[in-house]
Design a protein around this motif. Structure first.
Motif, PDB file in Angstrom:
ATOM      1  N   GLU A  62       0.820  -1.213   0.000  1.00  0.00           N
ATOM      2  CA  GLU A  62       0.000   0.000   0.000  1.00  0.00           C
ATOM      3  C   GLU A  62       0.857   1.267   0.000  1.00  0.00           C
ATOM      4  O   GLU A  62       0.536   2.255  -0.657  1.00  0.00           O
ATOM      5  CB  GLU A  62      -0.919  -0.007   1.231  1.00  0.00           C
ATOM      6  CG  GLU A  62      -2.027  -1.049   1.153  1.00  0.00           C
ATOM      7  CD  GLU A  62      -2.833  -1.114   2.434  1.00  0.00           C
ATOM      8  OE1 GLU A  62      -2.510  -0.326   3.369  1.00  0.00           O
ATOM      9  OE2 GLU A  62      -3.763  -1.928   2.516  1.00  0.00           O
ATOM     10  N   LEU A  63       1.950   1.236   0.743  1.00  0.00           N
ATOM     11  CA  LEU A  63       2.837   2.397   0.775  1.00  0.00           C
ATOM     12  C   LEU A  63       3.447   2.658  -0.599  1.00  0.00           C
ATOM     13  O   LEU A  63       3.526   3.807  -1.056  1.00  0.00           O
ATOM     14  CB  LEU A  63       3.941   2.192   1.815  1.00  0.00           C
ATOM     15  CG  LEU A  63       3.503   2.230   3.277  1.00  0.00           C
ATOM     16  CD1 LEU A  63       4.652   1.815   4.184  1.00  0.00           C
ATOM     17  CD2 LEU A  63       3.015   3.625   3.645  1.00  0.00           C
ATOM     18  N   LEU A  64       3.891   1.595  -1.258  1.00  0.00           N
ATOM     19  CA  LEU A  64       4.451   1.752  -2.593  1.00  0.00           C
ATOM     20  C   LEU A  64       3.386   2.256  -3.570  1.00  0.00           C
ATOM     21  O   LEU A  64       3.648   3.141  -4.391  1.00  0.00           O
ATOM     22  CB  LEU A  64       5.027   0.427  -3.082  1.00  0.00           C
ATOM     23  CG  LEU A  64       5.570   0.432  -4.531  1.00  0.00           C
ATOM     24  CD1 LEU A  64       6.701   1.441  -4.687  1.00  0.00           C
ATOM     25  CD2 LEU A  64       6.032  -0.963  -4.947  1.00  0.00           C
ATOM     26  N   ALA A  65       2.177   1.689  -3.466  1.00  0.00           N
ATOM     27  CA  ALA A  65       1.100   2.105  -4.365  1.00  0.00           C
ATOM     28  C   ALA A  65       0.743   3.574  -4.160  1.00  0.00           C
ATOM     29  O   ALA A  65       0.492   4.314  -5.129  1.00  0.00           O
ATOM     30  CB  ALA A  65      -0.126   1.221  -4.143  1.00  0.00           C
TER      31      ALA A  65
ATOM     32  N   ALA B 229       2.648   0.689 -21.870  1.00  0.00           N
ATOM     33  CA  ALA B 229       1.270   1.140 -22.085  1.00  0.00           C
ATOM     34  C   ALA B 229       0.382   0.002 -22.573  1.00  0.00           C
ATOM     35  O   ALA B 229      -0.792  -0.104 -22.187  1.00  0.00           O
ATOM     36  CB  ALA B 229       1.256   2.295 -23.072  1.00  0.00           C
ATOM     37  N   SER B 230       0.942  -0.868 -23.415  1.00  0.00           N
ATOM     38  CA  SER B 230       0.140  -1.980 -23.947  1.00  0.00           C
ATOM     39  C   SER B 230      -0.073  -3.091 -22.923  1.00  0.00           C
ATOM     40  O   SER B 230      -1.043  -3.850 -23.014  1.00  0.00           O
ATOM     41  CB  SER B 230       0.820  -2.556 -25.186  1.00  0.00           C
ATOM     42  OG  SER B 230       2.091  -3.104 -24.858  1.00  0.00           O
ATOM     43  N   MET B 231       0.797  -3.191 -21.901  1.00  0.00           N
ATOM     44  CA  MET B 231       0.695  -4.261 -20.912  1.00  0.00           C
ATOM     45  C   MET B 231       0.018  -3.821 -19.618  1.00  0.00           C
ATOM     46  O   MET B 231      -0.396  -4.672 -18.821  1.00  0.00           O
ATOM     47  CB  MET B 231       2.099  -4.796 -20.584  1.00  0.00           C
ATOM     48  CG  MET B 231       2.830  -5.412 -21.764  1.00  0.00           C
ATOM     49  SD  MET B 231       4.526  -5.902 -21.324  1.00  0.00           S
ATOM     50  CE  MET B 231       4.199  -7.164 -20.089  1.00  0.00           C
ATOM     51  N   SER B 232      -0.065  -2.519 -19.370  1.00  0.00           N
ATOM     52  CA  SER B 232      -0.527  -2.039 -18.063  1.00  0.00           C
ATOM     53  C   SER B 232      -1.964  -2.468 -17.755  1.00  0.00           C
ATOM     54  O   SER B 232      -2.284  -2.821 -16.606  1.00  0.00           O
ATOM     55  CB  SER B 232      -0.417  -0.510 -17.998  1.00  0.00           C
ATOM     56  OG  SER B 232      -1.208   0.074 -19.013  1.00  0.00           O
ATOM     57  N   SER B 233      -2.825  -2.453 -18.764  1.00  0.00           N
ATOM     58  CA  SER B 233      -4.235  -2.779 -18.511  1.00  0.00           C
ATOM     59  C   SER B 233      -4.398  -4.213 -17.995  1.00  0.00           C
ATOM     60  O   SER B 233      -5.148  -4.456 -17.040  1.00  0.00           O
ATOM     61  CB  SER B 233      -5.063  -2.566 -19.780  1.00  0.00           C
ATOM     62  OG  SER B 233      -4.558  -3.380 -20.833  1.00  0.00           O
TER      63      SER B 233
ATOM     64  N   GLU C 294      -2.867  -4.444 -14.339  1.00  0.00           N
ATOM     65  CA  GLU C 294      -3.680  -3.769 -13.327  1.00  0.00           C
ATOM     66  C   GLU C 294      -5.025  -4.473 -13.105  1.00  0.00           C
ATOM     67  O   GLU C 294      -5.569  -4.442 -11.994  1.00  0.00           O
ATOM     68  CB  GLU C 294      -3.910  -2.314 -13.740  1.00  0.00           C
ATOM     69  CG  GLU C 294      -2.616  -1.476 -13.707  1.00  0.00           C
ATOM     70  CD  GLU C 294      -2.818  -0.087 -14.268  1.00  0.00           C
ATOM     71  OE1 GLU C 294      -3.976   0.216 -14.693  1.00  0.00           O
ATOM     72  OE2 GLU C 294      -1.864   0.702 -14.295  1.00  0.00           O
ATOM     73  N   SER C 295      -5.542  -5.099 -14.151  1.00  0.00           N
ATOM     74  CA  SER C 295      -6.828  -5.798 -14.008  1.00  0.00           C
ATOM     75  C   SER C 295      -6.686  -7.171 -13.372  1.00  0.00           C
ATOM     76  O   SER C 295      -7.683  -7.806 -12.994  1.00  0.00           O
ATOM     77  CB  SER C 295      -7.504  -5.935 -15.370  1.00  0.00           C
ATOM     78  OG  SER C 295      -6.717  -6.738 -16.253  1.00  0.00           O
ATOM     79  N   GLY C 296      -5.449  -7.688 -13.281  1.00  0.00           N
ATOM     80  CA  GLY C 296      -5.211  -8.989 -12.669  1.00  0.00           C
ATOM     81  C   GLY C 296      -5.344 -10.150 -13.614  1.00  0.00           C
ATOM     82  O   GLY C 296      -5.340 -11.299 -13.179  1.00  0.00           O
TER      83      GLY C 296
ATOM     84  N   GLN D 113       4.065 -12.403 -17.553  1.00  0.00           N
ATOM     85  CA  GLN D 113       3.745 -11.052 -18.013  1.00  0.00           C
ATOM     86  C   GLN D 113       3.981 -10.013 -16.900  1.00  0.00           C
ATOM     87  O   GLN D 113       4.486  -8.917 -17.170  1.00  0.00           O
ATOM     88  CB  GLN D 113       2.289 -11.009 -18.490  1.00  0.00           C
ATOM     89  CG  GLN D 113       2.043 -11.761 -19.784  1.00  0.00           C
ATOM     90  CD  GLN D 113       0.569 -11.772 -20.167  1.00  0.00           C
ATOM     91  OE1 GLN D 113      -0.310 -11.788 -19.291  1.00  0.00           O
ATOM     92  NE2 GLN D 113       0.291 -11.795 -21.461  1.00  0.00           N
ATOM     93  N   ILE D 114       3.630 -10.411 -15.688  1.00  0.00           N
ATOM     94  CA  ILE D 114       3.867  -9.496 -14.564  1.00  0.00           C
ATOM     95  C   ILE D 114       5.359  -9.259 -14.387  1.00  0.00           C
ATOM     96  O   ILE D 114       5.807  -8.115 -14.182  1.00  0.00           O
ATOM     97  CB  ILE D 114       3.252 -10.087 -13.270  1.00  0.00           C
ATOM     98  CG1 ILE D 114       1.729 -10.113 -13.376  1.00  0.00           C
ATOM     99  CG2 ILE D 114       3.676  -9.286 -12.054  1.00  0.00           C
ATOM    100  CD1 ILE D 114       1.042 -10.798 -12.198  1.00  0.00           C
ATOM    101  N   ARG D 115       6.128 -10.309 -14.480  1.00  0.00           N
ATOM    102  CA  ARG D 115       7.575 -10.184 -14.317  1.00  0.00           C
ATOM    103  C   ARG D 115       8.162  -9.305 -15.416  1.00  0.00           C
ATOM    104  O   ARG D 115       8.995  -8.418 -15.140  1.00  0.00           O
ATOM    105  CB  ARG D 115       8.212 -11.575 -14.329  1.00  0.00           C
ATOM    106  CG  ARG D 115       9.694 -11.576 -13.934  1.00  0.00           C
ATOM    107  CD  ARG D 115      10.227 -12.994 -13.852  1.00  0.00           C
ATOM    108  NE  ARG D 115      11.562 -13.016 -13.274  1.00  0.00           N
ATOM    109  CZ  ARG D 115      11.837 -13.033 -11.987  1.00  0.00           C
ATOM    110  NH1 ARG D 115      10.830 -13.025 -11.104  1.00  0.00           N
ATOM    111  NH2 ARG D 115      13.074 -13.052 -11.547  1.00  0.00           N
TER     112      ARG D 115
END
Length: 351
Positions: free
Chosen positions: A14-17, A176-180, A183-185, A191-193
């Motif tokens: 949470e602090l990082l976010a 930009a193409s991977m963020s969605s 973030e949506s899980g 892909q996260i790595r």
């Protein structure tokens, strides 16, 4: 043994976010002044959150110099960005009285981040010049004159900047193409790595650019501080103080000095010869170029003089003779006044 972020509980994440969110808001802010209270309030909140998160990461020992990148859990990679984000927020502080302190602190944060990345083999780059432990690369060219710019180094630096800019743009497009999906899980672990590694590589480029800019500004600030502390030196040779000259009446000769001395007893008199002799003894004038009074050099024209010069000297001689005639009449008038009282011979007003 490495501890995962989950061991620290949701508090660390949470602090990082929070720090990331405030950073993104500051970057996208339309506020006209970075010194606005709302802007600086976000800077302080973001720095507080990130500093607390960094302290927790150090306590958990998430990163070590004795491990490889593959040993770090994908969810922990994002915490490597903490020092880079701290450096970015530190630069957004606007207290001019502490500007040098903020620059040096931000540089330490960026340098810490770069060393951490190089330790894990993330990115191909060299640490900034002057960094402790950084090997100096020798140039194959001939020794460079310190007074001349190193054109080869300048060209290499410009090429490196252009290459970093291109890489940064490519990374931003990929992120930009991977963020969605991240973030949506819906993204998987690979892909996260990859997403977090791309973020780290983007901040490597940003950190190198910021350190270069910081170093340039620090040079200016240190020069300014040195100039303020330097004692003011003499601006030029000091002139000797002039002795004040008492007022006196300058006369042509001794006879004229006696006449004026009788009329102005409050002021001393001095002839031209006496005045010149006094000035010559004081070293103010030299005798070179001046003939002795009454000498041929003063009375007769130099050889080869033109008609105009002869006429000029003749006129001066006539003026001197007129002065002598006027002086003689003045002496006769003084003598007459001594023997004739005021009103003598006036028989018209007998009242």
């Amino acid at each position: 043994m490495m501890a995962e972020a989950g061991a620290g509980g949701p508090r660390l994440a949470e602090l990082l976010a929070l720090g990331r969110r405030l950073w993104d808001e500051l970057e996208a802010s339309a506020e006209p002044s970075s010194g606005a209270p709302a802007v600086q309030d976000k800077v302080r909140q973001g720095m507080d959150a990130l500093q607390r998160a960094a302290a927790m990461v150090a306590q958990l020992e998430l990163f070590s110099e004795n491990e490889d990148l593959e040993e770090i859990a994908s969810a922990d990679l994002k915490f490597m960005l903490l020092p880079a984000l701290l450096g970015g927020l530190t630069l957004k502080q606007v207290d001019l009285s502490r500007r040098r302190e903020h620059l040096e602190s931000a540089r330490e944060h960026f340098l810490h981040f770069l060393k951490l990345c190089r330790n894990y083999g993330l990115g191909s780059f060299q640490l900034p010049p002057g960094t402790a432990g950084e090997e100096k690369t020798e140039s194959p060219s001939a020794p460079q004159d310190p007074g001349q710019p190193n054109l080869v180094a300048m060209a290499m630096s410009r090429t490196a900047k252009i290459e970093r800019y291109k890489q940064k743009k490519e990374l931003e497009n990929k992120l930009a193409s991977m963020s969605s999906s991240v973030e949506s899980g819906t993204a998987d672990e690979d892909q996260i790595r990859e997403f977090y590694i791309l973020q780290i590589q983007k901040w490597i480029s940003t950190s190198l650019e910021e350190i270069e800019s910081i170093d340039q500004e620090l040079v200016i600030l240190r020069s300014r501080d040195a100039a303020r502390q330097a004692p003011a030196g003499p601006r030029g040779p000091s002139r000797p103080a002039r002795t004040p000259v008492k007022p006196f009446i300058l006369t042509r000769d001794a006879a004229q000095a006696r006449v004026f001395g009788a009329g102005y007893p409050g002021l001393p008199t001095m002839t031209v010869d006496d005045w010149y002799e006094q000035r010559r003894k004081q070293g103010i004038v030299s005798q070179q170029g001046f003939g002795e009074p009454g000498s041929p050099s003063c009375l007769s024209p130099p050889a080869g003089a033109s008609d105009e010069e002869l006429q000029k000297q003749q006129k001066e001689t006539e003026e001197e003779e007129d002065d002598e005639e006027a002086l003689r009449k003045a002496r006769d008038w003084d003598d007459w006044k001594d023997t004739h009282p005021r009103g003598y011979g006036n028989r018209h007003n007998m009242g």
